[in-house]
Design an enzyme around this catalytic site. Structure first.
Site, PDB file in Angstrom:
ATOM      1  N   HIS A 179       0.947  -0.965  -0.151  1.00  0.00           N
ATOM      2  CA  HIS A 179       0.192  -0.588  -0.381  1.00  0.00           C
ATOM      3  C   HIS A 179       0.665   0.938  -0.505  1.00  0.00           C
ATOM      4  CE1 HIS A 179      -3.809  -1.975   2.053  1.00  0.00           C
ATOM      5  NE2 HIS A 179      -3.888  -1.580   0.785  1.00  0.00           N
ATOM      6  N   ASP A 181       0.873   3.713   1.927  1.00  0.00           N
ATOM      7  CA  ASP A 181       1.034   4.240   3.294  1.00  0.00           C
ATOM      8  C   ASP A 181       2.150   3.737   3.106  1.00  0.00           C
ATOM      9  OD1 ASP A 181      -0.322   1.921   3.781  1.00  0.00           O
ATOM     10  OD2 ASP A 181      -1.845   2.817   5.175  1.00  0.00           O
ATOM     11  N   CYS A 275      -1.956   2.728   9.296  1.00  0.00           N
ATOM     12  CA  CYS A 275      -2.570   1.948   9.113  1.00  0.00           C
ATOM     13  C   CYS A 275      -3.845   1.751   9.992  1.00  0.00           C
ATOM     14  CB  CYS A 275      -2.387   0.396   8.264  1.00  0.00           C
ATOM     15  SG  CYS A 275      -1.117   0.206   7.541  1.00  0.00           S
TER      16      CYS A 275
END
Length: 305
Positions: A179, A181, A275
């Site tokens: 991801h 992030d 997250c």
């Protein structure tokens, strides 16, 4: 909504565990061998993160935990949220698709209370895993959008149309950084903290075009392996699970404070501070000096925090 309100969405890790493997961090057999200890550790670490946010003035909304949905705890994946609009996530893996109705119900409840004013579903056939793959850069007034391992590149146009800001799509090529992030974090003063090896050469070139050399902070392998990019930014404080002395010193030189909240239990699932949270009060609109936005050769100094 005020950008300074610090309003987050989280989910208690009541049912958190590594029950399946959909990224290289996850080892269900290892989790099972230490399940009792690790589950208790996850509860403590999550509470510490929540406490760190509350101590800095945050308000936290809670998604109800659901049995057999261990990754519901990663609230960043619930939706992309900006200016009171929520674009709900659609997940690639069947193991996470069961989370979708729970996040949908939560956002419609938030809408009924006026916390958000619009909730939109993803079109059929399109995958975008929320803010995990759509990280907002307030300085440049754009989203850095990851695609490849989880989300579709075609979601870029949908994000731009929905929120009225540009989405810069970058392919993620290291499976550890599945991801956006996990690989890139825009900082409040205009710098961008990122893992170069997570991106293709074209992606690195795009970052260089958008972010001047003096504003790029490369994360080394040691910090990358502890998901240092997966930080929550609260003005001049960066809440992180781990940070080397070298990186801490570089951030301090730029005026940032690092608040360490160990989150090793969640690292076993490939997640960390960012997250576990979703900012609900984020607003668009660039606030930095114009030369920060698209210059690759500028040498402006970091602003004080």
């Amino acid at each position: 909504m005020n950008n300074q309100r610090l309003l987050f969405l989280m989910c208690r890790p009541t049912h958190f565990g590594v029950l399946y493997a959909i990224n290289p961090w996850m080892n269900p057999l290892d989790w099972q061998r230490h399940e009792t200890v690790l589950a208790e550790q996850a509860q403590r670490q999550w509470a510490d993160l929540r406490g760190a946010l509350l101590a800095r003035g945050a308000t936290i909304e809670l998604v109800p935990a659901v049995e057999r949905l261990p990754d519901l705890v990663f609230a960043a994946n619930a939706a992309v949220v900006l200016d009171g609009k929520a674009l709900l996530a659609r997940f690639r893996h069947p193991e996470r698709q069961a989370e979708e109705p729970h996040f949908r119900a939560m956002f419609h409840a938030l809408k009924a209370r006026g916390v958000v004013h619009a909730v939109q579903d993803m079109p059929d056939g399109m995958v975008l895993e929320g803010a995990g793959d759509c990280v907002f850069d307030h300085t440049r007034n754009l989203f850095w959008m990851g695609f490849g391992p989880r989300s579709h590149a075609a979601a870029r146009r949908l994000v731009g149309d929905t929120f009225g800001v540009e989405a810069v799509a970058l392919e993620l090529v290291d499976p550890r950084f599945y991801h956006m992030d996990t690989a890139l974090c825009p900082l409040p003063g205009g710098e961008v903290l990122y893992v170069p090896g997570a991106f293709t050469a074209a992606g690195r070139a795009t970052i260089a075009e958008r972010v001047g050399k003096d504003w790029r902070i490369e994360i080394g392998e040691g910090d990358a392996g502890k998901l240092a990019a997966n930080a929550v930014c609260l003005d001049g404080t960066l809440v992180m699970s781990a940070c080397s002395e070298r990186l801490r010193a570089e951030l301090a030189e730029r005026g940032y404070r690092v608040a360490i909240v160990p989150l090793g239990a969640f690292l076993r699932s490939g997640g960390s501070a960012f997250c576990l949270t979703l900012r609900l009060d984020r607003r668009s609109g660039a606030s930095a000096q114009p030369e920060l936005r698209c210059q690759s050769s500028g040498t402006a100094s970091a602003s004080s925090r």
